[in-house]
Design a protein around this motif. Sequence first.
Motif, PDB file in Angstrom:
ATOM      1  N   TYR A 255       0.846  -1.198   0.000  1.00  0.00           N
ATOM      2  CA  TYR A 255       0.000   0.000   0.000  1.00  0.00           C
ATOM      3  C   TYR A 255       0.884   1.252   0.000  1.00  0.00           C
ATOM      4  N   ARG A 256       1.932   1.212   0.835  1.00  0.00           N
ATOM      5  CA  ARG A 256       2.805   2.382   0.937  1.00  0.00           C
ATOM      6  C   ARG A 256       3.664   2.532  -0.323  1.00  0.00           C
ATOM      7  N   THR A 257       3.994   1.394  -0.941  1.00  0.00           N
ATOM      8  CA  THR A 257       4.722   1.452  -2.214  1.00  0.00           C
ATOM      9  C   THR A 257       3.878   2.189  -3.250  1.00  0.00           C
ATOM     10  N   MET A 258       2.601   1.804  -3.312  1.00  0.00           N
ATOM     11  CA  MET A 258       1.690   2.461  -4.265  1.00  0.00           C
ATOM     12  C   MET A 258       1.595   3.955  -3.961  1.00  0.00           C
ATOM     13  N   GLU A 259       1.475   4.238  -2.678  1.00  0.00           N
ATOM     14  CA  GLU A 259       1.357   5.630  -2.237  1.00  0.00           C
ATOM     15  C   GLU A 259       2.583   6.421  -2.711  1.00  0.00           C
ATOM     16  N   TRP A 260       3.765   5.788  -2.538  1.00  0.00           N
ATOM     17  CA  TRP A 260       5.019   6.439  -2.929  1.00  0.00           C
ATOM     18  C   TRP A 260       4.997   6.767  -4.417  1.00  0.00           C
ATOM     19  N   HIS A 264       5.120  10.357  -6.124  1.00  0.00           N
ATOM     20  CA  HIS A 264       6.272  10.589  -6.986  1.00  0.00           C
ATOM     21  C   HIS A 264       5.829  11.032  -8.382  1.00  0.00           C
ATOM     22  N   ASP A 265       4.781  10.340  -8.876  1.00  0.00           N
ATOM     23  CA  ASP A 265       4.259  10.692 -10.211  1.00  0.00           C
ATOM     24  C   ASP A 265       3.754  12.126 -10.218  1.00  0.00           C
ATOM     25  N   ARG A 266       3.056  12.488  -9.142  1.00  0.00           N
ATOM     26  CA  ARG A 266       2.520  13.860  -9.070  1.00  0.00           C
ATOM     27  C   ARG A 266       3.665  14.871  -9.103  1.00  0.00           C
ATOM     28  N   ASP A 267       4.685  14.607  -8.244  1.00  0.00           N
ATOM     29  CA  ASP A 267       5.817  15.544  -8.172  1.00  0.00           C
ATOM     30  C   ASP A 267       6.511  15.638  -9.520  1.00  0.00           C
ATOM     31  N   VAL A 271       7.159  18.804 -12.198  1.00  0.00           N
ATOM     32  CA  VAL A 271       8.515  19.205 -12.620  1.00  0.00           C
ATOM     33  C   VAL A 271       8.622  19.183 -14.141  1.00  0.00           C
ATOM     34  N   SER A 272       8.159  18.080 -14.745  1.00  0.00           N
ATOM     35  CA  SER A 272       8.331  17.936 -16.199  1.00  0.00           C
ATOM     36  C   SER A 272       7.492  18.956 -16.963  1.00  0.00           C
ATOM     37  N   SER A 273       6.370  19.363 -16.373  1.00  0.00           N
ATOM     38  CA  SER A 273       5.553  20.355 -17.093  1.00  0.00           C
ATOM     39  C   SER A 273       6.255  21.730 -17.073  1.00  0.00           C
ATOM     40  N   GLU A 286       9.383   8.588 -22.743  1.00  0.00           N
ATOM     41  CA  GLU A 286       9.838   7.328 -22.146  1.00  0.00           C
ATOM     42  C   GLU A 286       9.386   7.245 -20.695  1.00  0.00           C
ATOM     43  N   THR A 287       9.578   8.357 -19.966  1.00  0.00           N
ATOM     44  CA  THR A 287       9.182   8.385 -18.554  1.00  0.00           C
ATOM     45  C   THR A 287       7.694   8.117 -18.412  1.00  0.00           C
ATOM     46  N   ASN A 288       6.890   8.759 -19.275  1.00  0.00           N
ATOM     47  CA  ASN A 288       5.438   8.549 -19.211  1.00  0.00           C
ATOM     48  C   ASN A 288       5.083   7.090 -19.448  1.00  0.00           C
TER      49      ASN A 288
END
Length: 882
Positions: A255-260, A264-267, A271-273, A286-288
């Motif tokens: 659960y915490r892995t998913m949360e991470w 992380h994706d949000r952050d 940044v990428s935008s 590639e990252t996407n």
Amino acid sequence: MEEYRDKLKQQQAAVSKKVADLILEKQPAYVKELERVTSLQTGLQLAAVICTNGRRHLNIAKEGFTQASLGLLANQRKRQLLIGLLKSLRTIKTLQRTDVRLSEMLEEEDYPGAIQLCLECQKAASTFKHYSCISELNSKLQDTLEQIEEQLDVALSKICKNFDINHYTKVQQAYRLLGKTQTAMDQLHMHFTQAIHNTVFQVVLGYVELCAGNSDTKFQKLQYKDLCTHITSDSYIPCLADLCKALWEVMLSYYRTMEWHEKHDRDEGTVSSSVSDGNNVIGAEETNFDRSYVQKKLEHGLSRIWQDVQLKVKTYLLGTDMSNFKYDDFIFVLDIISRLMQVGEEFCGSKSEVLQESIRKQSVNYFKNYHRTRLEELRMFLENETWELCPVKSSFSILQLHEFKFMEQSRSPSVSPSKQPASAISTTITLFEQYCNEGNPFEIQVNSKDDETEDVLASNGYESDEQEKSAYQEYDSDSDVPEELKRDYVDEQTGDAPVKSVSRETLRSRKRSDYNLNKVNAPILTNTTLNVIRLVGKYMQMMNILKPIAFDVIHFMSQLFDYYLYAVYTFFGRNDTFESTGLGLSSNRLRTTLNRIQESLIDLEVSTDTTGTLTAAEERKEKVPSPHLSHLVVLTSGNTLYGLAERVVATESLVFLAEQFEFLQSHLDAVMPAAKKPFLQQFYSQTVSTASELRKPIYWIVAAKAIDYEQMLLLMANVKWDVKEIMSQHNVYVDALLKEFEQFNRRLNEVSKRVRIPLPVSNILWEHCIRLANRTIVEGYANVKKCSNEGRALMQLDFQQFLMKLEKLTDIRPIPDKEFVETYIKAYYLTENDMERWIKEHREYSTKQLTNLVNVCLGSHINKKARQKLLAAIDDLDRPKR
């Protein structure tokens, strides 16, 4: 010789002359030449001086400038070359020592740093590959990189047990540096599956080896499924709790892995935008792709992991036969599993069919066995029950019993009897949020049973001590008692609330009908009632946790009530002689209920006939033999009003039990499957609501024996009714009857010292006695052979005297069956036509009473012809009865 000499001299002189001539001739040329030579010599000397000066200057220049500067330059160049060499040597030295630093970094778990260092070293190594010592280093670095990857994999596997944000962030960064984000995800899922398998195996193995005691390693080689069958019943629960705890940790890590990843994706998204230049486009794509791959993989993994967890727990659950577990232990197992199912619900929205099915299987099996034993126990309780009062507090509520504690908690997210404050957690917080950082929802609360003691028993039978009451005030203040229960006790109050059948004024006046020693209205119940209520609580706990078997449990609960009701009826209410009086003491509904219970629950064949078919044996297994009243209970003594105290306790405890069932109806209704709701409705409308109807037949038996109605008939037979003058004095039988009533009142008072007699009970007793007395009076009047008008007046005088004195003894208004007597007396005065109509309208009198009425009237105002006609009318009435 001389001559020769002279000749030679001459020759010499000639030559010399010639030479002199030539010299003289050439003299000017010679002088000229000599001058030129001299100037040349001077010129040469000057040149020599210039050269010397020049050389000297050159020498000075050479020494002063060229040598120093060019030496410097040469040295500088040499230095440059040497510095370059030193750098290379240092780099080579650093490269040589890299593996030491790498292993240090790996120990510090700085995987991204190690990989970065390794990649840089590789880059450097390719620059210096012209040194022979470096070419070996290159292959060594490649090995190190592979080694780092292996260690990274191990580090990744640690995530499965104990998720650490920093640790995981490093691991993910490392994989990204390696460009292996997707591989990492695949590996992670493999590790989670492995972790689940290893965890459960280790936990169970630990317990099995602990219980086996010997250090034999044969268990190591067993399959998990077989290992589960070796768990002993003592270690079953701690092992299950540890199993769930360990699995919870794995799921929490996931659960915490998913949360991470979400965070992380949000952050990363933000940044990428903000950084969007042309070079980043390919990298961003590639990252996407990686991101969506990871997301899908994680979401897919949820249900797979939960499925693994379910199967492991199912194997454990079904590995042991739980039918002989203690109730609390079994409830604890259910509690753990229900908690686990809630975890599953929150984890991946699963309904946990696998767990539900396995726990349903175990529960039905356990419950049938448990209920069978409980019914046998209940029978034993009932057969040993002396129907003494169990002293509980006036504010007693079933919610104060341990077995009903779960009802307060059912509002909190997890339905469990474990220690958890009901209001502390709002339903929005999931278990994962609640226990994210510390704690475990499967911690065993060892003290959960001891930290709250029940405080339901009164310290003496009557709770009369004021100090003691104030000490308990906080515990049992009215607010603890639910509204429903407060209402239920109103009919047993001493006047705090109006009772429908009696006016408030009468209640306020001295209450003779309610035989109370004091104001405290503790509910009337016995140990057996308490036992049944506790059982109901236990059954409800189980049902609450196990919705799928709710119907079976409610069905078994209804059997407990049925059996109690049947026992009270067979002990105290079954009396065929009174049933035939036609007074309608038992309603049709009550008779139907009793017959149904007898057919479905009571095993009437006591023979041990083994030749019966298997199905018959199965059916017999579901039934219980009819209970027998304890020989310690005496119901035949007139002094104790034929066991009235025991009868009151038994009947009122049944009524109390019915009230508790009423109070629980909404709770039962909530968990009952829709298809089975009619069963519950029927149980309430046909069985629970009939409990209070048992009062009539049970107390009727007391009323029928408490007063000597036969003696009264004899006394009435001795009275002369064909008197010629109106009497002013009533007859002796009235006094005798009133004496009986006074004695009855005294005995009631005696009994009430032992047991509080609630108002409805005393009312029913008085009502029964008065009805029987009035019917006896009519019977006595119907035995009269001859009677005059004055005789009828005397009858009325007697009856009025009886009523007047009786009203002082009892509060019952109106007096029951008063009209029954008065109408019969007045019927004597009716004319022939009126009497015929009266006979048809009044079917409540027996044929004998009606016939006698006609016979006594003969001669006074009815002739023989009219008598025949009236007797025929009576006969017509009697025919349908036959």
